[in-house]
Scaffold this motif. Structure first.
Motif, PDB file in Angstrom:
ATOM      1  N   GLU A 267      -2.463   6.722   6.190  1.00 15.22           N
ATOM      2  CA  GLU A 267      -2.480   8.018   5.527  1.00 15.22           C
ATOM      3  C   GLU A 267      -1.132   8.221   4.841  1.00 15.22           C
ATOM      4  OE1 GLU A 267      -3.459  10.421   3.887  1.00 15.22           O
ATOM      5  OE2 GLU A 267      -4.543  11.781   5.254  1.00 15.22           O
ATOM      6  N   ARG A 268      -1.036   9.218   4.002  1.00 17.17           N
ATOM      7  CA  ARG A 268       0.220   9.482   3.299  1.00 17.17           C
ATOM      8  C   ARG A 268       1.375   9.581   4.293  1.00 17.17           C
ATOM      9  NH1 ARG A 268      -3.234  13.185   0.430  1.00 17.17           N
ATOM     10  NH2 ARG A 268      -3.628  12.433  -1.695  1.00 17.17           N
ATOM     11  N   GLY A 269       2.462   8.875   3.959  1.00 15.03           N
ATOM     12  CA  GLY A 269       3.633   8.893   4.825  1.00 15.03           C
ATOM     13  C   GLY A 269       3.620   7.837   5.912  1.00 15.03           C
ATOM     14  N   PHE A 270       2.520   7.105   6.049  1.00 12.93           N
ATOM     15  CA  PHE A 270       2.405   6.101   7.109  1.00 12.93           C
ATOM     16  C   PHE A 270       2.002   4.738   6.548  1.00 12.93           C
ATOM     17  CE2 PHE A 270       1.690  10.204   9.127  1.00 12.93           C
ATOM     18  CZ  PHE A 270       2.605  10.155  10.167  1.00 12.93           C
ATOM     19  N   GLY A 271       2.451   4.451   5.346  1.00 14.39           N
ATOM     20  CA  GLY A 271       2.108   3.169   4.734  1.00 14.39           C
ATOM     21  C   GLY A 271       2.686   1.986   5.465  1.00 14.39           C
ATOM     22  N   GLY A 272       3.811   2.161   6.150  1.00 17.55           N
ATOM     23  CA  GLY A 272       4.417   1.053   6.883  1.00 17.55           C
ATOM     24  C   GLY A 272       3.518   0.540   7.986  1.00 17.55           C
ATOM     25  N   GLU A 296      -1.311   5.481  -3.046  1.00 20.99           N
ATOM     26  CA  GLU A 296       0.125   5.366  -3.270  1.00 20.99           C
ATOM     27  C   GLU A 296       0.769   4.212  -2.498  1.00 20.99           C
ATOM     28  OE1 GLU A 296      -0.368   9.480  -1.301  1.00 20.99           O
ATOM     29  OE2 GLU A 296      -1.685   8.025  -2.297  1.00 20.99           O
ATOM     30  N   HIS A 297       0.024   3.622  -1.553  1.00 18.99           N
ATOM     31  CA  HIS A 297       0.571   2.503  -0.784  1.00 18.99           C
ATOM     32  C   HIS A 297       0.205   1.145  -1.378  1.00 18.99           C
ATOM     33  CE1 HIS A 297       0.226   5.518   2.765  1.00 18.99           C
ATOM     34  NE2 HIS A 297       1.392   5.650   2.148  1.00 18.99           N
ATOM     35  N   VAL A 298      -0.613   1.112  -2.403  1.00 26.01           N
ATOM     36  CA  VAL A 298      -1.095  -0.158  -2.946  1.00 26.01           C
ATOM     37  C   VAL A 298       0.047  -0.990  -3.495  1.00 26.01           C
ATOM     38  CG1 VAL A 298      -2.519  -1.234  -4.724  1.00 26.01           C
ATOM     39  CG2 VAL A 298      -3.421   0.698  -3.402  1.00 26.01           C
ATOM     40  N   ALA A 299       0.856  -0.427  -4.374  1.00 25.04           N
ATOM     41  CA  ALA A 299       1.938  -1.200  -5.004  1.00 25.04           C
ATOM     42  C   ALA A 299       2.942  -1.722  -3.981  1.00 25.04           C
ATOM     43  CB  ALA A 299       2.624  -0.352  -6.073  1.00 25.04           C
ATOM     44  N   CYS A 305       3.425  -8.189   0.414  1.00 27.49           N
ATOM     45  CA  CYS A 305       2.547  -9.284   0.851  1.00 27.49           C
ATOM     46  C   CYS A 305       1.437  -9.474  -0.182  1.00 27.49           C
ATOM     47  CB  CYS A 305       1.961  -8.953   2.227  1.00 27.49           C
ATOM     48  SG  CYS A 305       1.110 -10.327   3.030  1.00 27.49           S
ATOM     49  N   PRO A 306       1.707 -10.238  -1.256  1.00 23.78           N
ATOM     50  CA  PRO A 306       0.731 -10.351  -2.347  1.00 23.78           C
ATOM     51  C   PRO A 306      -0.554 -11.075  -1.981  1.00 23.78           C
ATOM     52  CG  PRO A 306       2.616 -11.790  -2.705  1.00 23.78           C
ATOM     53  CD  PRO A 306       2.978 -10.923  -1.549  1.00 23.78           C
ATOM     54  N   SER A 307      -0.601 -11.722  -0.798  1.00 22.79           N
ATOM     55  CA  SER A 307      -1.846 -12.393  -0.403  1.00 22.79           C
ATOM     56  C   SER A 307      -2.909 -11.414   0.056  1.00 22.79           C
ATOM     57  CB  SER A 307      -1.562 -13.407   0.716  1.00 22.79           C
ATOM     58  OG  SER A 307      -1.150 -12.756   1.905  1.00 22.79           O
ATOM     59  N   LEU A 308      -2.535 -10.158   0.280  1.00 27.87           N
ATOM     60  CA  LEU A 308      -3.510  -9.166   0.721  1.00 27.87           C
ATOM     61  C   LEU A 308      -4.395  -8.716  -0.434  1.00 27.87           C
ATOM     62  CD1 LEU A 308      -1.172  -6.822   2.826  1.00 27.87           C
ATOM     63  CD2 LEU A 308      -2.615  -8.687   3.675  1.00 27.87           C
ATOM     64  N   LEU A 309      -5.622  -8.319  -0.098  1.00 25.66           N
ATOM     65  CA  LEU A 309      -6.503  -7.619  -1.029  1.00 25.66           C
ATOM     66  C   LEU A 309      -6.358  -6.140  -0.719  1.00 25.66           C
ATOM     67  CD1 LEU A 309      -9.637  -9.903  -0.583  1.00 25.66           C
ATOM     68  CD2 LEU A 309      -7.873 -10.084  -2.346  1.00 25.66           C
ATOM     69  N   VAL A 310      -5.764  -5.388  -1.620  1.00 28.60           N
ATOM     70  CA  VAL A 310      -5.405  -4.001  -1.309  1.00 28.60           C
ATOM     71  C   VAL A 310      -6.214  -3.044  -2.171  1.00 28.60           C
ATOM     72  CG1 VAL A 310      -3.516  -2.371  -0.999  1.00 28.60           C
ATOM     73  CG2 VAL A 310      -3.068  -4.827  -0.806  1.00 28.60           C
ATOM     74  N   HIS A 311      -6.833  -2.062  -1.503  1.00 30.98           N
ATOM     75  CA  HIS A 311      -7.644  -1.060  -2.200  1.00 30.98           C
ATOM     76  C   HIS A 311      -7.134   0.329  -1.831  1.00 30.98           C
ATOM     77  CE1 HIS A 311     -10.915  -3.862  -3.451  1.00 30.98           C
ATOM     78  NE2 HIS A 311     -10.467  -4.538  -2.408  1.00 30.98           N
ATOM     79  N   GLY A 312      -6.921   1.152  -2.848  1.00 33.87           N
ATOM     80  CA  GLY A 312      -6.543   2.528  -2.610  1.00 33.87           C
ATOM     81  C   GLY A 312      -7.775   3.411  -2.548  1.00 33.87           C
ATOM     82  N   LEU A 313      -7.979   4.076  -1.406  1.00 26.59           N
ATOM     83  CA  LEU A 313      -9.170   4.901  -1.197  1.00 26.59           C
ATOM     84  C   LEU A 313      -8.781   6.366  -1.019  1.00 26.59           C
ATOM     85  CD1 LEU A 313     -11.198   2.790   1.422  1.00 26.59           C
ATOM     86  CD2 LEU A 313     -11.041   2.486  -1.043  1.00 26.59           C
TER      87      LEU A 313
END
Length: 518
Positions: A267-272, A296-299, A305-313
């Motif tokens: 969630e927002r603020g917990f991207g780590g 906002e955590h996608v970039a 870790c560019p090997s991940l498949l990242v989707h912003g929902l």
């Protein structure tokens, strides 16, 4: 505890009652006299004293009632025979001794050992005896205690701990519940504990590791058959015991053969938290790792870790297509308990593959009535476990083995209870598994997120959920112990543990990847 000492410990763990049953079996069925067992225990205790404190010249032995006190009197006698200066204090009235303990007391008297009675000493006298000792032997209470300390043991233990003198505990540090690892009021803080016949579960979980120091086990030469006469309360494993159970990859393997794990977190603020979980999953061998997180955590995630498949929902409906492509799900790290997290949980509840629930996922689960799900892997710390069971934290911490089985009965699946002496339980395991390893440096935010990623990754690689939890917790602990060699405890971060995962796995696979650690 050193790796050598850990690997020399037996697999089966027992309650205090279980060890007493083993002891009776050795005496009644195999004809080993009780006093002979006491003498063997004393010889074993003195060997550990000489091994760990070879330069000790002055020894103080504190003896209680019962067989633990008897062990102490015989340790004192052995030290006296070896020419050490020995002071022995009877904290419990020797007139109350019976049976083998009384015989031990009389044996110590017969060799001329001066035994002082605590009730005749002033508080300053005991303080002086403690200050003069190179090492103190704790033979006060043994395995019998289950509640708070009573007088005068509470005062004696407080003085002993305040003295800062090194301590050898005989069988169990006095004040520690040998079955559960709980300390109701206070306990002796030992540098070494030598324990006998059966390994007590309380030494290795809960508060046990804080006070037991290095745990040395001695079966005292009793026949190995007695172990099968009493059911253990748990089984102990470490990385050395489970490394061979990792999946073996064929030379022709491709990413589709190695599982696809979906991490729903952040969630927002917990991207780590989301990124630590996803990167740990990738480092543990999943063929594909998809991270579903806030846009906002996608970039940052792709940059790290560019090997991940990242989707912003932004809405739970967007999760459906990702769930259809996944073999397993990790949900909860940094997910929050607001609308975003609740929407994601609602979609995940119908997923029929393995679902690891952690952190906010567990907190949301505790406020629902979800019923049992066989595909769940729940990984609570004691506070989360208390919320899942609707009890106070003490109820969990004072009986970790009982709490983990109650959670399985209520929620199903696999339950992993974090903390010193991590426990894993599922109904098909027979008995809980205690995962030994790890260090105080893991007491920092994000370590649980790494564990979630590791277990979630293993769970999509053809490993049963209960096995994935055991192997994953062992891998997590081993990687943290390796990282601590370089970073120490206070400076250890979750990223350091992730960085060690490939080396630990590589060695298990027979591939040595030198990283410059000792």
């Amino acid at each position: 505890m050193s790796a050598a000492e850990s690997s020399s410990l037996p697999e089966s763990l027992y309650t205090a009652d279980g060890v007493q049953a083993l002891d009776r079996c050795a005496i009644d069925e195999f004809g080993v006299p009780g006093f002979e067992l006491m003498q063997r225990a004393a010889r074993s205790g003195f060997r550990q004293l000489a091994r760990h404190w070879p330069n000790a010249k002055t020894v103080l032995v504190l003896c209680g009632a019962g067989n633990n006190g008897g062990d102490g009197y015989l340790v004192a006698a052995a030290a006296c025979r070896q020419g050490l200066e020995v002071r022995c204090v009877a904290v419990a009235d020797p007139a109350k001794l019976k049976g083998d303990a009384l015989t031990a007391y009389e044996t110590a008297q017969d060799i001329g050992l001066d035994i002082e009675q605590y009730e005749t000493l002033g508080e300053s006298d005991l303080t002086d005896r403690l200050a003069a000792a190179d090492v103190v032997v704790d033979a006060l209470l043994g395995t019998g205690i289950t509640g708070a300390l009573r007088q005068p043991f509470d005062r004696v233990i407080a003085q002993l701990n305040a003295s800062g003198r090194p301590v050898l505990a005989i069988d169990v540090p006095s004040g520690l519940n040998a079955s559960t690892g709980w300390i109701e009021s206070d306990a002796v803080k030992a540098g070494v504990t030598v324990t006998f016949i059966g390994l007590k579960a309380g030494l290795l979980t809960g508060k046990g590791p804080d006070v037991s120091g290095d745990v040395i086990f001695d079966v005292l030469g009793v026949p190995g058959e007695i172990a099968s006469r009493v059911d253990p309360v748990a089984r102990r494993v470490d990385w050395n015991a489970v490394a061979s159970r990792l999946p073996v990859r064929s030379r022709g393997a491709h990413k589709g053969h190695c599982g696809h794990v979906l991490v729903v977190a952040g969630e927002r603020g917990f991207g780590g938290a989301a990124l630590l979980t996803a990167e740990a999953a990738a480092r543990t061998g999943a063929g594909l790792v998809t991270l579903a997180t806030r846009p906002e955590h996608v970039a940052p995630a792709l940059a790290r870790c560019p090997s991940l498949l990242v989707h912003g929902l932004t809405h739970g409906n967007e999760l459906e297509a990702l769930l259809q492509a996944a073999d397993g799900v990790v949900f909860g790290p940094g997910a929050g308990q607001g609308a975003w997290g609740q929407q994601m949980l609602q979609r995940i509840m119908d997923f029929d593959g393995p679902v690891l629930m952690d952190a906010d996922g567990l907190n949301m689960l505790s406020s629902r009535a979800p019923g049992r799900h066989d595909n769940w892997i729940l990984t609570p710390h004691p506070g989360e476990a208390a919320r899942l069971l609707g009890v106070e934290n003490k109820a969990v911490n004072s009986d970790r083995l009982g709490a983990i089985q109650q959670m399985e009965q209520r929620y199903g699946g696999v339950v992993l209870l974090k903390g010193a002496g991590t426990l894993v339980y599922a109904a098909d395991m027979g008995a809980p598994v205690l995962v030994q390893g790890g260090n105080p440096g893991m007491a920092t935010g994000g370590m649980g997120d790494v564990l979630s990623g590791i277990i979630g990754s293993l769970a999509v690689q053809g490993i049963a959920p209960s096995e994935a939890a055991v192997i994953g917790a062992s891998l997590h602990a081993e990687a943290a112990d390796r990282a601590a060699l370089d970073k120490g405890f206070m400076g250890l971060l979750p990223m350091d543990v992730i960085d060690r995962i490939p080396q630990v796995l590589g060695e298990a696979e027979g591939v040595l990847i030198p990283l410059g650690y000792r």
